[in-house]
Design a protein around this motif. Sequence first.
Motif, PDB file in Angstrom:
ATOM      1  N   ALA A 106      -3.875   9.720  -0.163  1.00  0.00           N
ATOM      2  CA  ALA A 106      -2.946   8.593  -0.110  1.00  0.00           C
ATOM      3  C   ALA A 106      -1.537   9.045  -0.473  1.00  0.00           C
ATOM      4  CB  ALA A 106      -3.403   7.497  -1.065  1.00  0.00           C
ATOM      5  N   LEU A 107      -0.582   8.696   0.376  1.00  0.00           N
ATOM      6  CA  LEU A 107       0.831   8.984   0.127  1.00  0.00           C
ATOM      7  C   LEU A 107       1.549   7.670  -0.158  1.00  0.00           C
ATOM      8  CD1 LEU A 107       1.505  11.387   3.149  1.00  0.00           C
ATOM      9  CD2 LEU A 107       0.671  12.002   0.866  1.00  0.00           C
ATOM     10  N   GLU A 108       2.213   7.568  -1.299  1.00  0.00           N
ATOM     11  CA  GLU A 108       2.960   6.369  -1.662  1.00  0.00           C
ATOM     12  C   GLU A 108       4.453   6.658  -1.553  1.00  0.00           C
ATOM     13  OE1 GLU A 108       1.800   5.048  -5.510  1.00  0.00           O
ATOM     14  OE2 GLU A 108      -0.254   4.542  -4.913  1.00  0.00           O
TER      15      GLU A 108
ATOM     16  N   LEU B  61      13.875   5.256   9.822  1.00  0.00           N
ATOM     17  CA  LEU B  61      13.249   5.936   8.683  1.00  0.00           C
ATOM     18  C   LEU B  61      11.788   6.283   8.960  1.00  0.00           C
ATOM     19  CD1 LEU B  61      13.245   6.966   5.776  1.00  0.00           C
ATOM     20  CD2 LEU B  61      12.828   4.606   5.004  1.00  0.00           C
ATOM     21  N   LEU B  62      11.039   5.322   9.522  1.00  0.00           N
ATOM     22  CA  LEU B  62       9.623   5.594   9.783  1.00  0.00           C
ATOM     23  C   LEU B  62       9.432   6.743  10.763  1.00  0.00           C
ATOM     24  CD1 LEU B  62       7.509   2.325  10.052  1.00  0.00           C
ATOM     25  CD2 LEU B  62       7.469   4.102   8.309  1.00  0.00           C
ATOM     26  N   SER B  63      10.313   6.831  11.767  1.00  0.00           N
ATOM     27  CA  SER B  63      10.169   7.923  12.737  1.00  0.00           C
ATOM     28  C   SER B  63      10.350   9.273  12.055  1.00  0.00           C
ATOM     29  CB  SER B  63      11.167   7.759  13.882  1.00  0.00           C
ATOM     30  OG  SER B  63      12.489   7.980  13.452  1.00  0.00           O
ATOM     31  N   GLU B  64      11.243   9.347  11.076  1.00  0.00           N
ATOM     32  CA  GLU B  64      11.438  10.596  10.331  1.00  0.00           C
ATOM     33  C   GLU B  64      10.231  10.911   9.465  1.00  0.00           C
ATOM     34  OE1 GLU B  64      15.309  10.957   8.407  1.00  0.00           O
ATOM     35  OE2 GLU B  64      16.037   9.293   9.644  1.00  0.00           O
ATOM     36  N   VAL B  65       9.657   9.878   8.822  1.00  0.00           N
ATOM     37  CA  VAL B  65       8.479  10.085   7.976  1.00  0.00           C
ATOM     38  C   VAL B  65       7.308  10.612   8.811  1.00  0.00           C
ATOM     39  CG1 VAL B  65       6.680   8.885   6.642  1.00  0.00           C
ATOM     40  CG2 VAL B  65       9.102   8.392   6.214  1.00  0.00           C
ATOM     41  N   PHE B  66       7.029   9.953   9.940  1.00  0.00           N
ATOM     42  CA  PHE B  66       5.894  10.369  10.763  1.00  0.00           C
ATOM     43  C   PHE B  66       6.145  11.722  11.439  1.00  0.00           C
ATOM     44  CE2 PHE B  66       4.912   5.628  11.049  1.00  0.00           C
ATOM     45  CZ  PHE B  66       3.893   5.718  10.106  1.00  0.00           C
TER      46      PHE B  66
ATOM     47  N   ALA C  62      -2.285   3.193   7.608  1.00  0.00           N
ATOM     48  CA  ALA C  62      -1.034   3.037   6.854  1.00  0.00           C
ATOM     49  C   ALA C  62      -0.595   1.589   6.896  1.00  0.00           C
ATOM     50  CB  ALA C  62       0.065   3.933   7.427  1.00  0.00           C
ATOM     51  N   LYS C  63       0.106   1.168   5.854  1.00  0.00           N
ATOM     52  CA  LYS C  63       0.762  -0.137   5.847  1.00  0.00           C
ATOM     53  C   LYS C  63       2.174   0.061   5.319  1.00  0.00           C
ATOM     54  CE  LYS C  63      -3.169  -3.186   5.886  1.00  0.00           C
ATOM     55  NZ  LYS C  63      -3.811  -4.407   5.385  1.00  0.00           N
ATOM     56  N   VAL C  64       3.115  -0.618   5.962  1.00  0.00           N
ATOM     57  CA  VAL C  64       4.530  -0.493   5.619  1.00  0.00           C
ATOM     58  C   VAL C  64       5.104  -1.893   5.460  1.00  0.00           C
ATOM     59  CG1 VAL C  64       6.776   0.391   6.337  1.00  0.00           C
ATOM     60  CG2 VAL C  64       4.684   1.619   6.998  1.00  0.00           C
ATOM     61  N   TRP C  65       5.746  -2.143   4.324  1.00  0.00           N
ATOM     62  CA  TRP C  65       6.458  -3.404   4.096  1.00  0.00           C
ATOM     63  C   TRP C  65       7.923  -3.108   3.833  1.00  0.00           C
ATOM     64  CZ3 TRP C  65       2.985  -6.373   0.019  1.00  0.00           C
ATOM     65  CH2 TRP C  65       1.766  -6.739   0.632  1.00  0.00           C
ATOM     66  N   THR C  66       8.788  -4.026   4.249  1.00  0.00           N
ATOM     67  CA  THR C  66      10.201  -3.947   3.889  1.00  0.00           C
ATOM     68  C   THR C  66      10.635  -5.292   3.336  1.00  0.00           C
ATOM     69  OG1 THR C  66      11.005  -4.639   6.083  1.00  0.00           O
ATOM     70  CG2 THR C  66      10.661  -2.270   5.720  1.00  0.00           C
TER      71      THR C  66
ATOM     72  N   SER D 175       5.529   2.002   1.393  1.00  0.00           N
ATOM     73  CA  SER D 175       4.501   2.379   2.360  1.00  0.00           C
ATOM     74  C   SER D 175       3.372   3.120   1.671  1.00  0.00           C
ATOM     75  CB  SER D 175       5.105   3.262   3.459  1.00  0.00           C
ATOM     76  OG  SER D 175       4.119   3.633   4.396  1.00  0.00           O
ATOM     77  N   LEU D 176       2.163   2.813   2.094  1.00  0.00           N
ATOM     78  CA  LEU D 176       0.972   3.519   1.633  1.00  0.00           C
ATOM     79  C   LEU D 176       0.314   4.108   2.873  1.00  0.00           C
ATOM     80  CD1 LEU D 176      -0.516   4.121  -0.968  1.00  0.00           C
ATOM     81  CD2 LEU D 176      -1.765   1.983  -0.718  1.00  0.00           C
ATOM     82  N   ILE D 177       0.291   5.439   2.947  1.00  0.00           N
ATOM     83  CA  ILE D 177      -0.157   6.150   4.147  1.00  0.00           C
ATOM     84  C   ILE D 177      -1.360   7.023   3.780  1.00  0.00           C
ATOM     85  CG2 ILE D 177       0.506   7.741   5.993  1.00  0.00           C
ATOM     86  CD1 ILE D 177       3.432   7.023   5.423  1.00  0.00           C
ATOM     87  N   TYR D 178      -2.458   6.851   4.514  1.00  0.00           N
ATOM     88  CA  TYR D 178      -3.672   7.633   4.263  1.00  0.00           C
ATOM     89  C   TYR D 178      -3.787   8.724   5.334  1.00  0.00           C
ATOM     90  CZ  TYR D 178      -4.873   3.826   1.121  1.00  0.00           C
ATOM     91  OH  TYR D 178      -4.864   2.891   0.102  1.00  0.00           O
ATOM     92  N   VAL D 179      -3.850   9.972   4.884  1.00  0.00           N
ATOM     93  CA  VAL D 179      -3.822  11.107   5.806  1.00  0.00           C
ATOM     94  C   VAL D 179      -4.979  12.067   5.526  1.00  0.00           C
ATOM     95  CG1 VAL D 179      -1.307  10.987   6.064  1.00  0.00           C
ATOM     96  CG2 VAL D 179      -2.290  12.457   4.289  1.00  0.00           C
ATOM     97  N   LYS D 180      -5.204  12.969   6.490  1.00  0.00           N
ATOM     98  CA  LYS D 180      -6.171  14.054   6.314  1.00  0.00           C
ATOM     99  C   LYS D 180      -5.652  15.276   7.061  1.00  0.00           C
ATOM    100  CE  LYS D 180      -8.971  12.545  10.275  1.00  0.00           C
ATOM    101  NZ  LYS D 180     -10.298  12.071  10.717  1.00  0.00           N
ATOM    102  N   GLU D 181      -6.242  16.425   6.788  1.00  0.00           N
ATOM    103  CA  GLU D 181      -5.871  17.660   7.475  1.00  0.00           C
ATOM    104  C   GLU D 181      -6.188  17.535   8.959  1.00  0.00           C
ATOM    105  OE1 GLU D 181      -4.358  20.244   6.410  1.00  0.00           O
ATOM    106  OE2 GLU D 181      -4.736  20.544   4.265  1.00  0.00           O
ATOM    107  N   ARG D 182      -5.247  17.930   9.812  1.00  0.00           N
ATOM    108  CA  ARG D 182      -5.447  17.783  11.250  1.00  0.00           C
ATOM    109  C   ARG D 182      -6.622  18.617  11.757  1.00  0.00           C
ATOM    110  NH1 ARG D 182      -0.297  19.090  14.239  1.00  0.00           N
ATOM    111  NH2 ARG D 182       0.208  16.986  13.523  1.00  0.00           N
ATOM    112  N   ASP D 183      -6.698  19.864  11.332  1.00  0.00           N
ATOM    113  CA  ASP D 183      -7.704  20.770  11.882  1.00  0.00           C
ATOM    114  C   ASP D 183      -9.096  20.519  11.311  1.00  0.00           C
ATOM    115  OD1 ASP D 183      -5.791  21.969  13.468  1.00  0.00           O
ATOM    116  OD2 ASP D 183      -5.312  23.516  11.971  1.00  0.00           O
ATOM    117  N   SER D 184      -9.188  20.405   9.990  1.00  0.00           N
ATOM    118  CA  SER D 184     -10.503  20.307   9.347  1.00  0.00           C
ATOM    119  C   SER D 184     -10.977  18.871   9.184  1.00  0.00           C
ATOM    120  CB  SER D 184     -10.458  20.986   7.967  1.00  0.00           C
ATOM    121  OG  SER D 184      -9.596  20.264   7.092  1.00  0.00           O
ATOM    122  N   GLY D 185     -10.056  17.892   9.205  1.00  0.00           N
ATOM    123  CA  GLY D 185     -10.425  16.506   8.954  1.00  0.00           C
ATOM    124  C   GLY D 185     -10.724  16.215   7.498  1.00  0.00           C
TER     125      GLY D 185
END
Length: 447
Positions: free
Chosen positions: A120-122, A131-136, A149-153, A160-170
């Motif tokens: 989780a990225l906060e 801004l979001l385009s730069e983050v992604f 992910a969820k983004v509020w302004t 924003s709270l963004i849930y991620v994982k490694e691209r290759d390994s998952g």
Amino acid sequence: MEISNMEWPTYLDEYEKLVFRMTTPRVMIDNAGCSNSTRVMIDSARKHGILLEAVQVLTDLNLSIKKAYISSDGRWFMDVFHVTDLDGNKLTDESVISYIEQSLGTIHYGSAKCFDGLTALELTGTDRIGLLSEVFAVLSELECNVVEAKVWTHNGRIASLIYVKERDSGSPIEDSEKIDTIEARLRNVLKGDNDIRSAKTSVSMAVTHTERRLHQMMFTDRDYERKPIIRTNDNPIVSVLNCLEKGYSVINIHCKDRPKLLFDIVCTMTDMQYVVFHATLNTAGDRVHSEFFIRHTDGSPISSEAEKQRVILCLQAAIERRASEGVRLELSTGDKQGLLADVTRTFRENGLNVTRAEISTTSDNTALNVFYVTDAIGNPSDSKIIEAVRMKIGLSDLKVKELPSIYHQKAEENEEPTGGVGGAMLLSLGSIVRKNLYNLGLIKSFS
């Protein structure tokens, strides 16, 4: 139809039954007692936060709460909710009804959506177009797959709270050097040219309720103290009075109805360390009137003008954060590397600002994303620009969607009780709640 979760195992003695009864919420769901909504009643021992947990179960199912009666009598707690789906219909799916019963019956033990295997990225900072385009773009470059992910302004701030994982390994991202790199890169993006002090990033493996966490992040960021960028004529009206003879503070809220409204209000009260002892909520058309009788967790009512003003500002902010500003765009397409970076870059290049976003990925790797967009200064977007963006991304993939029809109705007929034993039972329970409020002198009648 009446559903109860109180079926006793044969081996329990009377004392064990009493303990079980005192620690397990009793849930009844009724479709016979009201012509145009399903009634959900919860009877439970009272504890701090239990109201929020109950409302969370209903709102996580995207149910609309049209009426509510809430009462705490000593150490006991009773709620009656009138709910529909987002199209204004009663609940008829037995699996949904069963899930509600089971979830509400175990709310003492807490629950949260599982994000196992994700990092989780906060992020919090000053909002700006693009801004979001730069983050992604940063996350794509660092080989992080965004799963959800969820983004509020609000008031010029973003959380924003963004849930991620490694691209290759998952797998979740656990390498400390990579985590440090992600944090540093994203912090630089959030800082921009003028947000050196308030931009914040953090990485967590903890399981949390995403929307409650977003409220906490914006509350910590003190978005409620900042002036709105655009004022509207439909701002929520919040008033606070003290009922000194009863030892309560009384909060009245008038605002436009929308999904998850009660959750946002109760979430903020709970995180501000207030306890709701009694409350009513009623909707008429697209408007909501709610009244809450609260005390601080130490038992005291609101004690100063400064605290009163802070409560008003915080509740207004809680209602406004999730307000659906802008055109709703829904993206449904196969997920691929850099998809979010490409889509949000297209928004930026066409002068569209994302005011709210909900990102999700299905098990078959389909991206289901919702964006609310305005022009650069927060006004409605030009329809020609929206169509140009759709042409660029794909007309069949990106569609303009309206809010559910229930939120466009000008008025609703009053709910008329219908027959049936279950309906009579819950009508009686609702009357008990209202009678408690009446006996306390908190409402004028309970008819």
